[in-house]
Design a protein around this motif. Structure first.
Motif, mmCIF file in Angstrom:
data_model
loop_
_atom_site.group_PDB
_atom_site.id
_atom_site.type_symbol
_atom_site.label_atom_id
_atom_site.label_comp_id
_atom_site.label_asym_id
_atom_site.label_seq_id
_atom_site.Cartn_x
_atom_site.Cartn_y
_atom_site.Cartn_z
ATOM 1 N N MET A 1 66.894 19.651 35.640
ATOM 2 C CA MET A 1 65.842 18.803 36.208
ATOM 3 C C MET A 1 64.523 19.422 36.583
ATOM 4 S SD MET A 1 66.561 17.834 40.515
ATOM 5 C CE MET A 1 68.127 17.120 40.101
ATOM 6 N N ALA A 2 63.622 18.457 36.371
ATOM 7 C CA ALA A 2 62.215 19.283 36.322
ATOM 8 C C ALA A 2 61.615 19.934 37.590
ATOM 9 C CB ALA A 2 61.186 17.884 36.197
ATOM 10 N N GLY A 3 61.356 21.050 37.614
ATOM 11 C CA GLY A 3 60.724 21.586 38.665
ATOM 12 C C GLY A 3 61.829 22.579 39.414
ATOM 13 N N ARG A 4 62.979 22.502 38.706
ATOM 14 C CA ARG A 4 64.223 23.365 39.333
ATOM 15 C C ARG A 4 64.018 24.577 38.944
ATOM 16 N NH1 ARG A 4 69.038 22.711 41.374
ATOM 17 N NH2 ARG A 4 69.138 20.639 40.941
ATOM 18 N N ARG A 5 64.127 25.693 40.010
ATOM 19 C CA ARG A 5 63.936 27.189 39.447
ATOM 20 C C ARG A 5 64.958 27.729 38.928
ATOM 21 N NH1 ARG A 5 60.409 30.903 42.184
ATOM 22 N NH2 ARG A 5 61.306 32.917 42.270
ATOM 23 N N GLY A 6 64.548 27.879 37.805
ATOM 24 C CA GLY A 6 66.014 28.709 36.728
ATOM 25 C C GLY A 6 66.472 30.123 37.417
ATOM 26 N N LEU A 7 67.548 30.403 37.468
ATOM 27 C CA LEU A 7 68.138 31.459 37.939
ATOM 28 C C LEU A 7 68.938 32.052 36.786
ATOM 29 C CD1 LEU A 7 69.223 30.758 41.640
ATOM 30 C CD2 LEU A 7 67.211 31.693 40.873
ATOM 31 N N GLY A 8 69.010 31.730 35.513
ATOM 32 C CA GLY A 8 69.546 32.427 34.525
ATOM 33 C C GLY A 8 70.919 31.726 33.891
ATOM 34 N N ARG A 9 71.288 32.066 32.963
ATOM 35 C CA ARG A 9 72.387 31.469 32.390
ATOM 36 C C ARG A 9 73.797 31.786 33.281
ATOM 37 N NH1 ARG A 9 76.906 32.835 29.306
ATOM 38 N NH2 ARG A 9 76.166 35.107 29.506
ATOM 39 N N ARG A 10 73.764 33.166 33.687
ATOM 40 C CA ARG A 10 75.024 33.523 34.291
ATOM 41 C C ARG A 10 75.180 33.081 35.810
ATOM 42 N NH1 ARG A 10 74.637 39.902 33.971
ATOM 43 N NH2 ARG A 10 72.476 39.426 33.971
ATOM 44 N N PHE A 11 73.859 32.781 36.189
ATOM 45 C CA PHE A 11 74.139 32.140 37.759
ATOM 46 C C PHE A 11 74.712 30.647 37.542
ATOM 47 C CE2 PHE A 11 72.449 29.189 40.578
ATOM 48 C CZ PHE A 11 72.966 29.412 41.889
ATOM 49 N N GLY A 12 74.080 30.124 36.181
ATOM 50 C CA GLY A 12 74.545 28.757 35.964
ATOM 51 C C GLY A 12 76.078 28.578 35.733
ATOM 52 N N TYR A 127 79.172 39.639 44.425
ATOM 53 C CA TYR A 127 78.493 39.627 43.133
ATOM 54 C C TYR A 127 77.199 38.820 43.034
ATOM 55 C CZ TYR A 127 78.602 38.203 37.988
ATOM 56 O OH TYR A 127 78.348 37.954 36.732
ATOM 57 N N LEU A 128 77.080 37.660 43.982
ATOM 58 C CA LEU A 128 75.718 37.047 44.037
ATOM 59 C C LEU A 128 74.455 38.043 44.110
ATOM 60 C CD1 LEU A 128 74.512 34.269 43.834
ATOM 61 C CD2 LEU A 128 74.794 34.220 46.397
ATOM 62 N N LYS A 129 74.730 39.017 45.325
ATOM 63 C CA LYS A 129 73.663 39.811 45.683
ATOM 64 C C LYS A 129 73.224 40.843 44.492
ATOM 65 C CE LYS A 129 72.748 43.435 49.072
ATOM 66 N NZ LYS A 129 71.708 42.879 49.827
ATOM 67 N N ALA A 130 74.371 41.136 43.813
ATOM 68 C CA ALA A 130 73.966 42.015 42.423
ATOM 69 C C ALA A 130 73.189 41.260 41.282
ATOM 70 C CB ALA A 130 75.130 42.746 42.001
ATOM 71 N N LEU A 131 73.658 39.799 41.096
ATOM 72 C CA LEU A 131 73.478 38.778 39.945
ATOM 73 C C LEU A 131 71.967 38.291 40.371
ATOM 74 C CD1 LEU A 131 74.296 37.529 37.547
ATOM 75 C CD2 LEU A 131 75.075 35.646 38.800
ATOM 76 N N VAL A 132 71.707 38.008 41.410
ATOM 77 C CA VAL A 132 70.538 37.378 41.817
ATOM 78 C C VAL A 132 69.337 38.251 42.516
ATOM 79 C CG1 VAL A 132 69.262 35.203 43.206
ATOM 80 C CG2 VAL A 132 71.741 35.333 42.038
ATOM 81 N N PRO A 133 68.006 38.235 42.087
ATOM 82 C CA PRO A 133 66.940 38.952 42.640
ATOM 83 C C PRO A 133 66.904 38.464 44.309
ATOM 84 C CG PRO A 133 66.215 37.993 40.763
ATOM 85 C CD PRO A 133 67.578 37.417 40.936
ATOM 86 N N PRO A 134 66.546 39.444 45.356
ATOM 87 C CA PRO A 134 66.537 39.192 46.554
ATOM 88 C C PRO A 134 65.682 37.973 46.848
ATOM 89 C CG PRO A 134 66.259 41.481 46.256
ATOM 90 C CD PRO A 134 65.965 40.968 44.872
ATOM 91 N N GLU A 135 64.653 37.813 46.183
ATOM 92 C CA GLU A 135 63.637 36.717 46.543
ATOM 93 C C GLU A 135 64.342 35.381 46.310
ATOM 94 O OE1 GLU A 135 62.431 38.390 42.707
ATOM 95 O OE2 GLU A 135 63.090 39.025 44.368
ATOM 96 N N ASP A 136 65.423 35.252 45.385
ATOM 97 C CA ASP A 136 66.315 34.101 44.911
ATOM 98 C C ASP A 136 67.377 33.730 45.561
ATOM 99 O OD1 ASP A 136 64.114 33.339 42.995
ATOM 100 O OD2 ASP A 136 64.715 34.383 41.565
ATOM 101 N N LEU A 137 67.676 34.748 46.665
ATOM 102 C CA LEU A 137 69.037 34.345 47.415
ATOM 103 C C LEU A 137 69.100 33.125 47.966
ATOM 104 C CD1 LEU A 137 70.116 38.082 48.539
ATOM 105 C CD2 LEU A 137 71.466 36.842 47.153
ATOM 106 N N LEU A 138 68.105 32.782 48.556
ATOM 107 C CA LEU A 138 67.953 31.474 49.464
ATOM 108 C C LEU A 138 68.257 30.346 48.400
ATOM 109 C CD1 LEU A 138 67.895 30.165 52.002
ATOM 110 C CD2 LEU A 138 65.381 30.146 51.905
ATOM 111 N N VAL A 139 67.471 30.235 47.296
ATOM 112 C CA VAL A 139 67.583 29.218 46.213
ATOM 113 C C VAL A 139 69.072 29.356 45.821
ATOM 114 C CG1 VAL A 139 66.843 28.594 44.091
ATOM 115 C CG2 VAL A 139 65.205 29.797 45.444
#
Length: 414
Positions: A1-12, A127-139
């Motif tokens: 989706m256009a404009g969606r913030r990417g969080l990487g393949r593993r988060f996907g 696992y999410l806390k280790a996978l995603v940067p702190p600034e992207d946790l809310l996303v």
């Protein structure tokens, strides 16, 4: 989706795994009570006991799982819990096909699934806390929340249709398979995950069982959120079976109307979860969290005034839409706040303690409100819950606290 913030393949892959199990859960919503009534011919007392006892005993069983999860690699634990839920749920259609399904089996499966849910969520949060940067946790948490509400919107109506066409255990099979697919998705995430190192005693100690609660109750920001969360969730959930009795019994709502008034407002959860990040970016996470927490407390009291027919339907949809929208906004902010204020070496224990407490409170308040409804009436008990909810904003934290010092940050996933 256009404009969606990417969080990487593993988060996907993690998100896809969550989505498939969420849709399976939504599809199988209410399956056990239906099986208990339609197949086992259970009465109201047994159906209520199935809901309350499964959640309560599952919470007790899950108490030692938090420390157990904490010092293990999280992805294998998540896969194991998915496979446990798959096996437990699949035992129901197998027993049904063989003519040996019993109420006791439904109860045992409910306990196993409830305990596995708590362990999975504890491992998943860590696992999410280790996978995603702190600034992207809310996303990330907002995406999980939006998926939950979307699945809740479309799953139960489709599940009800499937039960009508193919029989009462159909949705249990679909729910079980969704956990198997979730396990495969988590396995596909790939990468390496360092094992958490235990500091001090090499084995689990009695104190480890209480570490999650110790952290919550001594943290000035988490403590009020904890009490607010368990009271609000407990009162809302305690009113649900009473509302079902009121609507389907005394007010004469048709089953499709009952499904409509709870499925349609779930769109609000999707809206709220999508607004969490932009509102937090503009006004600050604490202010939005506090506002959403206050607003969600004002809606449920309106359910005490429901009447038959179209006016009753409009009232319930309006009340539920407001409540669900506020919950959809509040929940990802709460989930992010818990992770921000918890060091990596105690995330699993903290999330497990939170879930255990919430499940126990819901079970206790559901039983208590059932007694209250028997003594008075369902409408009176619903009104009492709504009035008490009006006081719950007093439990919210008034001051914003700085995120927890994460100097013991776990090694990054690679």
């Amino acid at each position: 989706m256009a404009g969606r913030r990417g969080l990487g393949r593993r988060f996907g892959w993690l998100w896809a795994s969550y989505a498939v199990s969420a849709y399976g859960t939504g599809f199988g919503f209410g399956a056990f009570p239906l099986i208990a009534v339609l197949v086992l011919h259970s009465g109201p007392t047994q159906v209520a006991a199935l809901a309350a006892a499964g959640r309560a005993v599952g919470a007790v069983v899950a108490v030692p799982l938090g420390p157990w999860v904490e010092f293990r690699r999280k992805r294998p634990v998540m896969v194991a819990m998915d496979l446990t839920r798959f096996a437990a749920l699949m035992s129901v259609p197998v027993a049904f096909a063989l003519g040996g399904l019993s109420f006791a089996q439904l109860l045992v499966v409910s306990v196993v699934v409830a305990a596995a849910n708590i362990a999975f969520n504890a491992a998943g949060g860590a696992y999410l806390k280790a996978l995603v940067p702190p600034e992207d946790l809310l996303v990330a948490n907002s995406r999980f929340e939006s998926t939950t509400w979307t699945a809740t919107t479309v799953g139960p109506p489709l599940g009800g249709a499937a039960i009508g066409l193919f029989g009462p255990v159909t949705t249990v099979v679909a729910d079980a398979v969704s956990y198997l697919l979730s396990a495969l998705g988590i396995r596909a995430i790939g990468g390496t995950e360092p094992r958490a190192e235990r500091v001090g005693a090499p084995r689990m100690r009695a104190g480890d069982l209480l570490e999650g609660w110790r952290h919550i109750l001594t943290h000035p920001g988490l403590r009020p959120l904890f009490f607010n969360s368990i009271v609000v969730n407990g009162l809302i959930m305690a009113s649900e079976p009473l509302l079902a009795v009121l609507l389907l019994g005394r007010l004469g709502f048709a089953p499709w109307q009952y499904g409509l008034v709870f499925a349609a407002p779930c769109v609000g959860g999707l809206v709220g979860s999508r607004l969490a990040r932009p509102l937090a970016a503009r006004y600050g996470q604490h202010k939005v969290l506090l506002t959403a927490g206050v607003l969600r407390a004002g809606w449920p009291v309106g359910l005490a005034f429901v009447r038959p027919g179209v006016p009753g339907i409009v009232l319930i949809i309006t009340v539920q839409l407001g409540l669900v929208t506020c919950c959809g906004l509040f929940n990802p902010l709460l989930a992010t706040c818990r992770l921000d204020h918890t060091d990596p070496d105690r995330v699993a224990r903290t999330l497990a303690a939170w879930s255990v407490s919430s499940s126990a409170a819901i079970a206790a308040l559901t039983a208590l409100w059932g007694v209250l409804a028997a003594i008075t009436s369902p409408r009176t008990a619903i009104a009492a819950a709504g009035v008490l909810l009006l006081a719950t904003p007093l439990l919210l934290p008034r001051r914003e606290h700085a995120p927890q010092n994460t100097k013991n940050q776990a090694a990054s996933l690679t």
